[in-house]
Design a protein around this motif. Structure first.
Motif, PDB file in Angstrom:
ATOM      1  N   THR A 122     -11.153  -4.577  15.508  1.00 19.78           N
ATOM      2  CA  THR A 122     -12.329  -4.243  15.136  1.00 19.78           C
ATOM      3  C   THR A 122     -13.579  -5.115  15.296  1.00 19.78           C
ATOM      4  O   THR A 122     -14.458  -4.929  15.349  1.00 19.78           O
ATOM      5  CB  THR A 122     -12.002  -4.087  13.620  1.00 19.78           C
ATOM      6  OG1 THR A 122     -11.030  -2.971  13.473  1.00 19.78           O
ATOM      7  CG2 THR A 122     -13.209  -3.426  12.942  1.00 19.78           C
ATOM      8  N   ASP A 166     -14.477  -4.868  18.673  1.00 19.87           N
ATOM      9  CA  ASP A 166     -15.470  -3.582  18.752  1.00 19.87           C
ATOM     10  C   ASP A 166     -16.617  -3.636  18.001  1.00 19.87           C
ATOM     11  O   ASP A 166     -17.743  -3.308  18.819  1.00 19.87           O
ATOM     12  CB  ASP A 166     -14.564  -2.422  17.797  1.00 19.87           C
ATOM     13  CG  ASP A 166     -15.350  -1.074  18.225  1.00 19.87           C
ATOM     14  OD1 ASP A 166     -15.242  -0.543  19.411  1.00 19.87           O
ATOM     15  OD2 ASP A 166     -15.897  -0.682  17.281  1.00 19.87           O
ATOM     16  N   TYR A 179     -20.110  -3.776  20.279  1.00 19.88           N
ATOM     17  CA  TYR A 179     -21.302  -3.022  19.985  1.00 19.88           C
ATOM     18  C   TYR A 179     -22.609  -3.473  19.887  1.00 19.88           C
ATOM     19  O   TYR A 179     -23.387  -3.147  20.196  1.00 19.88           O
ATOM     20  CB  TYR A 179     -20.768  -2.242  18.719  1.00 19.88           C
ATOM     21  CG  TYR A 179     -21.933  -1.130  18.147  1.00 19.88           C
ATOM     22  CD1 TYR A 179     -21.822   0.182  18.567  1.00 19.88           C
ATOM     23  CD2 TYR A 179     -23.022  -1.811  17.146  1.00 19.88           C
ATOM     24  CE1 TYR A 179     -23.005   0.973  18.126  1.00 19.88           C
ATOM     25  CE2 TYR A 179     -24.019  -0.940  16.803  1.00 19.88           C
ATOM     26  CZ  TYR A 179     -23.884   0.469  17.271  1.00 19.88           C
ATOM     27  OH  TYR A 179     -24.898   1.322  16.892  1.00 19.88           O
ATOM     28  N   ALA A 185     -18.330  -0.030  23.940  1.00 22.64           N
ATOM     29  CA  ALA A 185     -17.494  -0.874  22.789  1.00 22.64           C
ATOM     30  C   ALA A 185     -15.855  -0.205  23.163  1.00 22.64           C
ATOM     31  O   ALA A 185     -14.712  -0.876  23.150  1.00 22.64           O
ATOM     32  CB  ALA A 185     -17.955  -0.899  21.510  1.00 22.64           C
ATOM     33  N   PHE A 186     -16.182   1.244  23.130  1.00 26.01           N
ATOM     34  CA  PHE A 186     -14.782   1.982  23.067  1.00 26.01           C
ATOM     35  C   PHE A 186     -13.944   1.531  24.473  1.00 26.01           C
ATOM     36  O   PHE A 186     -12.889   1.496  24.375  1.00 26.01           O
ATOM     37  CB  PHE A 186     -15.075   3.260  23.154  1.00 26.01           C
ATOM     38  CG  PHE A 186     -13.964   4.460  23.633  1.00 26.01           C
ATOM     39  CD1 PHE A 186     -13.036   4.530  22.694  1.00 26.01           C
ATOM     40  CD2 PHE A 186     -13.987   4.721  24.876  1.00 26.01           C
ATOM     41  CE1 PHE A 186     -11.805   5.462  23.760  1.00 26.01           C
ATOM     42  CE2 PHE A 186     -12.808   5.474  25.735  1.00 26.01           C
ATOM     43  CZ  PHE A 186     -11.849   5.780  24.650  1.00 26.01           C
ATOM     44  N   SER A 220     -12.317  -1.691  23.383  1.00 28.23           N
ATOM     45  CA  SER A 220     -11.426  -1.737  22.197  1.00 28.23           C
ATOM     46  C   SER A 220     -10.103  -0.730  22.334  1.00 28.23           C
ATOM     47  O   SER A 220      -9.199  -0.665  21.711  1.00 28.23           O
ATOM     48  CB  SER A 220     -12.236  -1.141  20.947  1.00 28.23           C
ATOM     49  OG  SER A 220     -12.685  -0.164  21.017  1.00 28.23           O
ATOM     50  N   THR A 229     -17.212   1.605  10.246  1.00 27.11           N
ATOM     51  CA  THR A 229     -15.834   1.045  10.594  1.00 27.11           C
ATOM     52  C   THR A 229     -14.983   1.145   9.420  1.00 27.11           C
ATOM     53  O   THR A 229     -13.624   1.341   9.821  1.00 27.11           O
ATOM     54  CB  THR A 229     -15.992  -0.534  11.263  1.00 27.11           C
ATOM     55  OG1 THR A 229     -16.770  -0.444  12.312  1.00 27.11           O
ATOM     56  CG2 THR A 229     -14.712  -1.094  11.433  1.00 27.11           C
TER      57      THR A 229
END
Length: 147
Positions: free
Chosen positions: A16, A19, A23, A53-54, A57, A118
């Motif tokens: 996280t 991520d 982001y 970001a995906f 992550s 998140t």
């Protein structure tokens, strides 16, 4: 605290954090807060940043979940991967919905809006991963046994 929950918190916290960092970097430094032109039309920078970001992550999260958190899962890797992919697609959609809600309706800064988004999505993700993606038994097999 159960060991699995601790591992999920540690690995999930790492994933996280990565991520959120990706982001923020994508939104502020790669896209410079400018919309992205696509063949479907312009996409806001905060939405495009979710997808950037995906790309980082997703593989990181799967690796950590499969090899550190849910090691007792008896499902085949390809089943885990497919289920994880489905879950991540739902989470990606939830990220997009909540970011839009917080930014466009509640007028939060995009990077700040990523934090409550998140929290919501991670809670959903943990419950889904534990009971679906990396379950310790195949739900189909269980249903057959009870018949």
């Amino acid at each position: 605290m159960p060991l699995q929950t601790f591992r999920y918190a540690a690995c999930g916290g790492t994933s996280t954090s990565l991520d959120i960092a990706m982001y923020a970097i994508s939104y502020n430094y790669i896209l410079h807060q400018n919309p992205v032109q696509t063949f479907l039309g312009p996409v806001s920078a905060y939405t495009a940043s979710i997808f950037i970001a995906f790309c980082v992550s997703f593989p990181t999260g799967f690796f950590l979940s499969r090899n550190i958190v849910f090691t007792e899962s008896t499902l085949h890797s390809r089943v885990q991967f497919f289920r994880y992919f489905l879950l991540v697609m739902v989470c990606l959609f939830l990220n997009w919905i909540f970011i839009k809600l917080f930014v466009e309706w509640l007028h939060m800064w995009p990077t700040i809006a990523k934090i409550p988004t998140t929290i919501i999505v991670v809670t959903f993700s943990y419950l889904t991963q534990k009971h679906f993606t990396f379950s310790t038994h195949d739900s189909g097999a269980v249903q057959q046994e009870t018949l």
